[in-house]
Design a protein around this motif. Structure first.
Motif, PDB file in Angstrom:
ATOM      1  N   ASN A 242       0.829  -1.208   0.000  1.00 17.13           N
ATOM      2  CA  ASN A 242       0.000   0.000   0.000  1.00 17.13           C
ATOM      3  C   ASN A 242       0.863   1.257   0.000  1.00 17.13           C
ATOM      4  O   ASN A 242       0.576   2.233  -0.702  1.00 17.13           O
ATOM      5  N   LEU A 243       1.917   1.253   0.811  1.00 20.82           N
ATOM      6  CA  LEU A 243       2.828   2.394   0.858  1.00 20.82           C
ATOM      7  C   LEU A 243       3.506   2.599  -0.490  1.00 20.82           C
ATOM      8  O   LEU A 243       3.567   3.725  -1.016  1.00 20.82           O
ATOM      9  N   LEU A 244       4.005   1.523  -1.069  1.00 21.94           N
ATOM     10  CA  LEU A 244       4.701   1.605  -2.355  1.00 21.94           C
ATOM     11  C   LEU A 244       3.773   2.124  -3.453  1.00 21.94           C
ATOM     12  O   LEU A 244       4.148   3.009  -4.233  1.00 21.94           O
ATOM     13  N   GLY A 245       2.572   1.585  -3.508  1.00 23.86           N
ATOM     14  CA  GLY A 245       1.628   2.020  -4.530  1.00 23.86           C
ATOM     15  C   GLY A 245       1.208   3.462  -4.352  1.00 23.86           C
ATOM     16  O   GLY A 245       1.121   4.224  -5.321  1.00 23.86           O
ATOM     17  N   GLY A 246       0.951   3.857  -3.104  1.00 21.80           N
ATOM     18  CA  GLY A 246       0.516   5.222  -2.836  1.00 21.80           C
ATOM     19  C   GLY A 246       1.588   6.253  -3.145  1.00 21.80           C
ATOM     20  O   GLY A 246       1.316   7.291  -3.757  1.00 21.80           O
ATOM     21  N   VAL A 247       2.815   5.966  -2.730  1.00 26.97           N
ATOM     22  CA  VAL A 247       3.916   6.921  -2.933  1.00 26.97           C
ATOM     23  C   VAL A 247       4.276   7.053  -4.407  1.00 26.97           C
ATOM     24  O   VAL A 247       4.405   8.171  -4.931  1.00 26.97           O
ATOM     25  N   THR A 248       4.432   5.927  -5.085  1.00 28.79           N
ATOM     26  CA  THR A 248       4.961   5.957  -6.450  1.00 28.79           C
ATOM     27  C   THR A 248       3.898   6.232  -7.504  1.00 28.79           C
ATOM     28  O   THR A 248       4.001   7.183  -8.285  1.00 28.79           O
ATOM     29  N   LEU A 249       2.852   5.400  -7.534  1.00 25.87           N
ATOM     30  CA  LEU A 249       1.893   5.480  -8.632  1.00 25.87           C
ATOM     31  C   LEU A 249       0.988   6.704  -8.534  1.00 25.87           C
ATOM     32  O   LEU A 249       0.594   7.270  -9.551  1.00 25.87           O
ATOM     33  N   THR A 250       0.660   7.112  -7.313  1.00 24.98           N
ATOM     34  CA  THR A 250      -0.194   8.296  -7.170  1.00 24.98           C
ATOM     35  C   THR A 250       0.621   9.522  -6.778  1.00 24.98           C
ATOM     36  O   THR A 250       0.635  10.521  -7.499  1.00 24.98           O
ATOM     37  N   GLY A 251       1.305   9.467  -5.638  1.00 25.83           N
ATOM     38  CA  GLY A 251       2.015  10.642  -5.141  1.00 25.83           C
ATOM     39  C   GLY A 251       3.043  11.179  -6.112  1.00 25.83           C
ATOM     40  O   GLY A 251       2.910  12.301  -6.626  1.00 25.83           O
ATOM     41  N   LEU A 252       4.069  10.393  -6.371  1.00 25.67           N
ATOM     42  CA  LEU A 252       5.131  10.866  -7.273  1.00 25.67           C
ATOM     43  C   LEU A 252       4.648  10.965  -8.710  1.00 25.67           C
ATOM     44  O   LEU A 252       5.108  11.842  -9.461  1.00 25.67           O
ATOM     45  N   GLY A 253       3.740  10.086  -9.111  1.00 24.53           N
ATOM     46  CA  GLY A 253       3.211  10.161 -10.470  1.00 24.53           C
ATOM     47  C   GLY A 253       2.546  11.498 -10.744  1.00 24.53           C
ATOM     48  O   GLY A 253       2.816  12.147 -11.762  1.00 24.53           O
ATOM     49  N   LEU A 254       1.682  11.923  -9.824  1.00 23.89           N
ATOM     50  CA  LEU A 254       1.020  13.212  -9.992  1.00 23.89           C
ATOM     51  C   LEU A 254       1.995  14.373  -9.810  1.00 23.89           C
ATOM     52  O   LEU A 254       1.903  15.388 -10.505  1.00 23.89           O
ATOM     53  N   TYR A 255       2.921  14.207  -8.875  1.00 25.53           N
ATOM     54  CA  TYR A 255       3.879  15.293  -8.592  1.00 25.53           C
ATOM     55  C   TYR A 255       4.701  15.623  -9.842  1.00 25.53           C
ATOM     56  O   TYR A 255       4.816  16.784 -10.235  1.00 25.53           O
ATOM     57  N   PHE A 256       5.269  14.601 -10.466  1.00 26.39           N
ATOM     58  CA  PHE A 256       6.145  14.864 -11.603  1.00 26.39           C
ATOM     59  C   PHE A 256       5.375  15.177 -12.886  1.00 26.39           C
ATOM     60  O   PHE A 256       5.942  15.748 -13.829  1.00 26.39           O
TER      61      PHE A 256
END
Length: 291
Positions: A242-256
């Motif tokens: 859950n942490l990996l998916g939230g950070v990478t696919l949503t958090g960093l994905g939207l950020y970048f």
């Protein structure tokens, strides 16, 4: 206009992440407790609908009601925070230590809230422990065993599978948390949040907070699952996924994809060419403004 532009949404979720990291221990515990109990209640509602209709998609259509209540009341759901707070840390609006503190205290609150609801709901469907014929007793037992012993029987492949399902789950859950910022109206927020939560639940992905209720509830009702089975073959790998998916696919994905870079002129203070042969001074950066 009711719709909020994506760039504005990004700034809003970064601010929300900073606010979450700044909460006190009591707030994190109580908000996590309430969120865990509410999500557990929504889970049994979804199971009930599925049992009554024999259609899993009906349960998935109903389940997001719990998520909506949690978000609209401003409670703490750690799986949603897995995307928001890391962005605040990245933008230096929250510390790494405060992020870990939020995760830890909120998870503890979830466990306590889910445990209380598991006990109360178990007493309800068993008529104070005297009758095990309720169909949800069998559902909770089999689900608890499938979410632990089913993966255990597969060995390392089972750990890989549960991790993947957890990553996919929280990609959708964190999108649900973000979608709440895409509208200024309550109705718009509800509809926007509903969609990704339906997607994850309908496909049987692994959500850490749901499992904090389902697995212990099944254990209380007689599932042959040990504490080691629960944490090693589900809870810990699901939290990690859950942490990996939230950070990478949503958090960093939207950020970048949405974060705007400052122009070289804005960062150096050089004059900007207007396209008409004239130059205007570059605006000075405000103190503390991210560039």
């Amino acid at each position: 206009m009711d719709h909020v532009k994506p760039a504005e949404v990004l700034e809003a979720i970064i601010g929300a992440g900073a606010d979450k990291a700044a909460l006190g221990i009591r707030q994190m515990l109580v908000k996590g407790f309430l969120a865990g109990a509410i999500l557990a209640c929504a889970t049994t509602l979804a199971f009930t609908a599925t049992q009554q209709t024999s259609l899993g998609v009906v349960g998935a259509l109903i389940f997001p009601v719990g998520f909506v209540i949690i978000i609209l009341l401003g409670l703490e759901l750690v799986t949603g925070s897995f995307a928001l707070i890391p962005l605040a840390v990245l933008e230096r609006k929250a510390s790494f230590r405060r992020m870990l503190a939020n995760f830890g205290w909120v998870i503890l609150g979830h466990l306590l809230g889910c445990a209380l609801y598991a006990v109360l709901y178990g007493l309800t469907i068993t008529k104070m422990g005297t009758d095990l014929s309720h169909p949800l007793v069998h559902t909770l037992i089999t689900t608890s065993e499938a979410k632990t012993l089913g993966y255990k029987a597969m060995g390392l492949s089972g750990l890989g599978l549960v991790l993947i399902k957890a990553v996919l789950c929280n990609w959708m859950v964190t999108l649900g948390a973000v979608m709440a910022f895409t509208s200024r109206s309550t109705a718009g927020k509800i509809i926007a949040m509903w969609l990704p939560i339906l997607i994850f639940f309908a496909q049987g992905f692994e959500h850490a907070v749901v499992n904090m209720f389902v697995i212990p509830a099944g254990m209380l009702l007689g599932a042959k699952v040990s504490l080691t089975d629960w944490w090693m073959w589900n809870q810990l790998p699901v939290l990690a996924g859950n942490l990996l998916g939230g950070v990478t696919l949503t958090g960093l994905g939207l950020y970048f994809s949405l974060k705007k870079k400052a122009s070289p002129a804005a960062s150096t203070g050089s004059p900007v060419e207007t396209g008409e042969g004239r130059f205007i001074p570059a605006p000075a950066s405000r103190a503390g403004e991210s560039v």
